[in-house]
Design an enzyme around this catalytic site. Sequence first.
Site, PDB file in Angstrom:
ATOM      1  N   HIS A 123     -27.289 -16.145  54.260  1.00  0.00           N
ATOM      2  CA  HIS A 123     -25.869 -15.885  53.989  1.00  0.00           C
ATOM      3  C   HIS A 123     -25.554 -16.164  52.512  1.00  0.00           C
ATOM      4  O   HIS A 123     -24.817 -15.408  51.874  1.00  0.00           O
ATOM      5  CB  HIS A 123     -24.959 -16.796  54.831  1.00  0.00           C
ATOM      6  CG  HIS A 123     -25.024 -16.585  56.312  1.00  0.00           C
ATOM      7  ND1 HIS A 123     -25.235 -17.612  57.207  1.00  0.00           N
ATOM      8  CD2 HIS A 123     -24.888 -15.459  57.065  1.00  0.00           C
ATOM      9  CE1 HIS A 123     -25.211 -17.141  58.438  1.00  0.00           C
ATOM     10  NE2 HIS A 123     -25.017 -15.833  58.381  1.00  0.00           N
ATOM     11  N   LYS A 164     -21.580 -15.067  71.347  1.00  0.00           N
ATOM     12  CA  LYS A 164     -22.268 -16.285  70.911  1.00  0.00           C
ATOM     13  C   LYS A 164     -21.538 -17.564  71.280  1.00  0.00           C
ATOM     14  O   LYS A 164     -20.328 -17.662  71.120  1.00  0.00           O
ATOM     15  CB  LYS A 164     -22.459 -16.255  69.388  1.00  0.00           C
ATOM     16  CG  LYS A 164     -23.439 -15.184  68.935  1.00  0.00           C
ATOM     17  CD  LYS A 164     -23.644 -15.234  67.439  1.00  0.00           C
ATOM     18  CE  LYS A 164     -24.636 -14.166  66.995  1.00  0.00           C
ATOM     19  NZ  LYS A 164     -24.668 -14.040  65.528  1.00  0.00           N
ATOM     20  N   ARG A 177     -31.116  -7.500  57.239  1.00  0.00           N
ATOM     21  CA  ARG A 177     -32.484  -8.030  57.115  1.00  0.00           C
ATOM     22  C   ARG A 177     -33.435  -6.896  57.509  1.00  0.00           C
ATOM     23  O   ARG A 177     -33.345  -5.813  56.990  1.00  0.00           O
ATOM     24  CB  ARG A 177     -32.655  -9.275  57.995  1.00  0.00           C
ATOM     25  CG  ARG A 177     -31.895 -10.481  57.474  1.00  0.00           C
ATOM     26  CD  ARG A 177     -31.779 -11.552  58.516  1.00  0.00           C
ATOM     27  NE  ARG A 177     -31.085 -11.020  59.689  1.00  0.00           N
ATOM     28  CZ  ARG A 177     -30.658 -11.733  60.695  1.00  0.00           C
ATOM     29  NH1 ARG A 177     -30.861 -13.016  60.720  1.00  0.00           N
ATOM     30  NH2 ARG A 177     -30.021 -11.186  61.714  1.00  0.00           N
ATOM     31  N   SER A 213     -29.312 -17.746  61.914  1.00  0.00           N
ATOM     32  CA  SER A 213     -28.745 -19.024  62.371  1.00  0.00           C
ATOM     33  C   SER A 213     -29.316 -19.365  63.749  1.00  0.00           C
ATOM     34  O   SER A 213     -29.625 -20.517  64.041  1.00  0.00           O
ATOM     35  CB  SER A 213     -27.223 -18.930  62.474  1.00  0.00           C
ATOM     36  OG  SER A 213     -26.655 -18.662  61.224  1.00  0.00           O
TER      37      SER A 213
END
Length: 163
Positions: free
Chosen positions: A18, A42, A91, A129
């Site tokens: 990030h 999440k 990514r 994360s």
Amino acid sequence: MKKVAVYPGSFDPITNGHMDIIQRALKMFDKLIILVAYNPEKKSLFTVEERMNLIREVLNHNKKVRVDCSSGLLVDYVKKEKANVVVRGLRALSDFEYEFQMALMNRRLNKEMETVFLMTGYRWFYTSSKLIKEVAALGGNVKGLVPDLAYQQLQEKYGLNKK
Ligand code: PNS
């Protein structure tokens, strides 16, 4: 006119991936709003307040950055802030489908809003994360993958000693 962009995410917690995207975005925009946004998929480890405070600390209270939170639709937040640009990091290939779907859904909801994808530094291609939390929870060393303060807080959350 100032170029304002919103960088939304769960940031649970903020990672060096990030941070890499934030540094890249700061070169392109006059102001960046980092938005701790609600992701119904999440379950979070850090509270929204903890995530926001951590982001502020690790960015050294950078004047070009504002940290905020929202539990509503991203398009509504962006409209309210008159930003119209959303930044997301990419990514490897695995991000593409999810990001593509969100970008097109957001475009359907607000035609004025554009999503800009920035490719993260290759050092962070495999990190997330989620993976960092999984490794930290089991006592693995995640130092260097997250800012130092995030590392300390992860250790505290999982009741682990510093490695
Ligand atoms: O870091 P994440 O969890 O991949 O970020 C996803 C996030 C928070 C950007 C996304 O879930 C989001 O935009 N949430 C806000 C609610 C919303 O607008 N949902 C519809 C997205 S098309």
